[in-house]
Enzyme design. Structure first.
Site, PDB file in Angstrom:
ATOM      1  N   ARG A 141     -53.420   6.875  59.376  1.00 50.29           N
ATOM      2  CA  ARG A 141     -53.094   5.946  60.464  1.00 50.29           C
ATOM      3  C   ARG A 141     -52.560   6.686  61.678  1.00 50.29           C
ATOM      4  NH1 ARG A 141     -47.449   3.192  58.855  1.00 50.29           N
ATOM      5  NH2 ARG A 141     -46.628   4.893  57.618  1.00 50.29           N
TER       6      ARG A 141
ATOM      7  N   ASP B 224     -47.685  17.320  52.206  1.00 54.70           N
ATOM      8  CA  ASP B 224     -48.382  16.805  53.392  1.00 54.70           C
ATOM      9  C   ASP B 224     -47.388  16.412  54.479  1.00 54.70           C
ATOM     10  OD1 ASP B 224     -47.938  14.875  51.200  1.00 54.70           O
ATOM     11  OD2 ASP B 224     -48.490  13.376  52.691  1.00 54.70           O
TER      12      ASP B 224
ATOM     13  N   LYS C 265     -49.386   6.913  66.122  1.00 53.04           N
ATOM     14  CA  LYS C 265     -49.199   6.567  64.712  1.00 53.04           C
ATOM     15  C   LYS C 265     -49.250   5.042  64.596  1.00 53.04           C
ATOM     16  CE  LYS C 265     -46.098   7.495  60.802  1.00 53.04           C
ATOM     17  NZ  LYS C 265     -44.984   8.343  60.369  1.00 53.04           N
TER      18      LYS C 265
ATOM     19  N   ASP D   7     -42.942  13.388  60.086  1.00 50.30           N
ATOM     20  CA  ASP D   7     -43.177  12.167  59.305  1.00 50.30           C
ATOM     21  C   ASP D   7     -41.878  11.510  58.836  1.00 50.30           C
ATOM     22  OD1 ASP D   7     -45.817  12.534  59.752  1.00 50.30           O
ATOM     23  OD2 ASP D   7     -46.439  12.471  57.670  1.00 50.30           O
TER      24      ASP D   7
HETATM   25  P1  AMP Z   1     -46.669   9.186  54.073  1.00 50.90           P
HETATM   26  O1  AMP Z   1     -46.064   8.953  52.716  1.00 50.90           O
HETATM   27  O2  AMP Z   1     -46.267   8.181  55.111  1.00 50.90           O
HETATM   28  O3  AMP Z   1     -46.522  10.587  54.536  1.00 50.90           O
HETATM   29  O4  AMP Z   1     -48.222   8.903  53.891  1.00 50.90           O
HETATM   30  C1  AMP Z   1     -49.012   9.505  52.908  1.00 50.90           C
HETATM   31  C2  AMP Z   1     -50.456   9.277  53.229  1.00 50.90           C
HETATM   32  O5  AMP Z   1     -50.733   7.871  53.293  1.00 50.90           O
HETATM   33  C3  AMP Z   1     -50.924   9.857  54.545  1.00 50.90           C
HETATM   34  O6  AMP Z   1     -52.227  10.316  54.352  1.00 50.90           O
HETATM   35  C4  AMP Z   1     -50.904   8.668  55.475  1.00 50.90           C
HETATM   36  O7  AMP Z   1     -51.818   8.803  56.537  1.00 50.90           O
HETATM   37  C5  AMP Z   1     -51.330   7.549  54.532  1.00 50.90           C
HETATM   38  N1  AMP Z   1     -50.835   6.243  54.981  1.00 50.90           N
HETATM   39  C6  AMP Z   1     -49.569   5.779  54.943  1.00 50.90           C
HETATM   40  N2  AMP Z   1     -49.515   4.517  55.429  1.00 50.90           N
HETATM   41  C7  AMP Z   1     -50.768   4.180  55.787  1.00 50.90           C
HETATM   42  C8  AMP Z   1     -51.369   3.014  56.349  1.00 50.90           C
HETATM   43  N3  AMP Z   1     -50.675   1.916  56.629  1.00 50.90           N
HETATM   44  N4  AMP Z   1     -52.707   3.045  56.578  1.00 50.90           N
HETATM   45  C9  AMP Z   1     -53.438   4.132  56.289  1.00 50.90           C
HETATM   46  N5  AMP Z   1     -52.944   5.249  55.759  1.00 50.90           N
HETATM   47  C10 AMP Z   1     -51.628   5.279  55.499  1.00 50.90           C
HETATM   48 MG    MG Z   2     -47.001  11.738  55.890  1.00 53.08          MG
END
Ligand code: AMP
Ligand code: MG
Length: 539
Positions: A114, A281, A134, A291
């Site tokens: 996203r 990541d 974002k 993040d």
């Molecule tokens: P995060 O835990 O926020 O670092 O996210 C882990 C993964 O999930 C990353 O690849 C983000 O891009 C994806 N992600 C988190 N929230 C969303 C969302 N609402 N839509 C699409 N991808 C998401």
């Molecule tokens: Mg992330």
């Protein structure tokens, strides 16, 4: 028929030089469909337009990095551009491919699900700043999710990025917080209670958003030539002082990543920040905080505390384990870079150096927090360890404790200082006065006696020590409940608390008379309120 007047767009002054998309291999498929993307570093994808973008706040310091005036940031066109409705000439929107280890397990392809990078702006200083939206809609990496972000998490990211910058903690930056005018459904605690929340978009800035996971996905798939291209690109653009890429330079580069990451961990521990989701990541190759999700600030000092309810059982990412987790994450990066280097021993040495570098940095940082001129192991190891045993004994606000410690009298008046006077500057740090038993107070007084004796060896005037301590122990941090109050108000259409917090957090080490309400300990109502003490990955 008359044509509508052409509105001059001050943002067209932004100059783009998109090195990432120019120099690295692109996903050959143009379609925005969720899938595994192989043999490339990114996919071109357009932001999804939104109906009614409305600016909640912008950071003037982040705007200055792009040479944007405040008038430009307040213009209607700014909200259109940074909500993803309007592309500027020179932008090349794309989502990056990366993988990662989540909670200790390899998760395969993740990627910008996203986040959409708009391109790299070159400012008047010649610096490159990548712009990234974002919450601007789905990408090939969105997996099962919607590509959107809600106000609550966006506001938290916006304010905290800028607060961290002003605290002197390396971080990605946040230019703007914009409401999309569209609802987004979220089940905050994944317990069958979805609700519609306001959608929002943050525009982030960083030298690059490259993560450990960008390398891990390529190594994991055996795409070694792309791995080398990405490593060479990262060194040439982000680490040019290391010289032209070669196996020796890859090693020096890894060594530098270990050092900057160690320094980042020291900063987090200094200010009481808990990232909450230290998956690989979410680790920046530049040693930046990146993040902002279910992060939190330590209120009462408790090294086992994590704000992330998803992690409440294992506490893998709690405050006190962050440096150790960073080491584990660096080891995953070492595995990913190994094919470029072909020798394990120097990578292992760099990982050992991480530990040594962190240990030294942590000791120096603790000495600075205590107002000591330098950390002297023979004198200070036990002094620091005993303090860290005392702090969690009763609920003690970490920020207020260290701020107050600077005011504990130590010198001329010492002989006449009563135990009550000595402890007085610390009293506002205690959450539960009934916990202050005689046994506890004796132990704290004994520590204060050792501490003041130690200070007398350094022989700094109290005023100077006070000043030094206040320069490393912030008065104002983005307490979890403050962010939540700002969220509640924006949901009601009132943006004023966001503006006030943004302003106060610009000078976190200053006293700022009149703003003391933002430096108080967490009120009781916030002790167990969702968003204040409990957060989830839902965002
Ligand atoms: P995060 O835990 O926020 O670092 O996210 C882990 C993964 O999930 C990353 O690849 C983000 O891009 C994806 N992600 C988190 N929230 C969303 C969302 N609402 N839509 C699409 N991808 C998401
Ligand atoms: Mg992330």
């Amino acid at each position: 028929m008359s044509r509508p007047p052409k509105i001059p767009n001050p943002l067209t002054a932004l100059r783009f030089d998109n090195r990432f998309t120019t120099l690295l291999p692109a996903d050959p498929l143009a379609e925005n469909r969720r899938r595994q993307v192989r043999g490339s570093c990114y996919s071109r994808v357009l932001p999804t337009p939104v109906t009614a973008p409305r600016l909640v706040a912008f950071s003037r310091e982040a705007a200055a990095l792009l040479d944007l005036s405040e008038t430009t940031c307040r213009s209607a066109i700014f909200a259109q551009v940074f909500a993803g409705n309007l592309l500027l000439p020179g932008m090349d929107p794309h989502a990056a491919c990366y993988g990662g280890h989540q909670f200790g397990n390899w998760a395969g392809q993740l990627g910008d699900g996203r986040a959409i990078n708009l391109g790299e702006v070159v400012n008047q200083q010649g610096e490159h700043w990548t712009l990234q939206l974002k919450g601007a809609g789905p990408t090939p990496y969105s997996r099962t999710a919607d590509g959107l972000a809600v106000l609550r998490s966006s506001l938290r990211e916006f304010l905290c990025s800028e607060a961290m910058f002003h605290l002197g903690v390396p971080t990605t930056r946040a230019l703007s917080l914009i409401l999309t005018g569209e609802p987004v459904e979220r089940d905050m605690f994944y317990d069958g209670h979805p609700r519609e929340e306001p959608g929002a978009i943050v525009c982030r800035l960083a030298p690059s958003f490259i993560r450990f996971g960008n390398f891990e996905i390529l190594a994991g798939r055996g795409e070694i030539s792309v791995l080398q291209q990405l490593a060479d690109f990262t060194i040439r653009t982000g680490f040019p002082h290391l010289g032209e890429p070669s196996p020796a330079v890859y090693l020096r580069w890894f060594d530098e990543i270990c050092r900057t990451t160690a320094e980042l961990m020291v900063h987090w521990l200094r200010v009481g920040f808990v990232h909450g989701v230290m998956n690989t990541d979410n680790m920046s190759i530049h040693g930046l905080t990146i993040d902002y999700g279910p992060y939190g600030w330590l209120e009462n000092y408790d090294p086992t505390w994590t704000p992330n309810t998803t992690d409440s059982a294992g506490r893998r990412y709690c405050y006190g384990r962050q440096a150790q987790i960073a080491h584990w994450n660096l080891a995953q990066l070492a595995n990913a870079l190994y094919p470029l280097i072909g020798e394990a021993e120097p990578l292992e040495q760099a990982l050992r150096d991480y530990t040594a570098h962190f240990d030294r940095g942590w000791q120096d940082m603790m000495a600075a927090k205590l107002g000591l001129v330098a950390y002297e192991p023979a004198l200070d190891r036990e002094l620091v360890q005993e303090l860290l045993r005392i702090l969690p004994e009763v609920e003690t606000d970490m920020t207020l404790f260290f701020r107050g410690l600077a005011l504990v009298p130590t010198k001329a008046s010492e002989a006449r200082t009563s135990p009550e006077q000595r402890i007085a500057p610390l009293m506002s740090a205690f959450y539960r006065p009934e916990q202050l038993t005689p046994a506890y107070l004796d132990r704290l007084q004994a520590w204060l006696t050792n501490y003041t004796e130690r200070l007398r060896r350094d022989n700094l005037p109290d005023a100077e020590r006070h000043q030094r301590m206040h320069a490393v122990n912030p008065k104002y941090v983005l307490r979890n409940y403050l962010a939540q109050l700002a969220i509640d108000q924006v949901e009601q259409g009132d943006f004023s608390l966001v503006a006030e917090l943004l302003e106060v957090l610009r000078h976190p080490y200053n006293e700022q008379p009149g703003q003391e309400r933002f430096a108080e300990k967490r009120p009781e109502w916030a002790r167990n309120r969702p968003g204040c003490s409990m957060l989830s990955c839902s965002s």
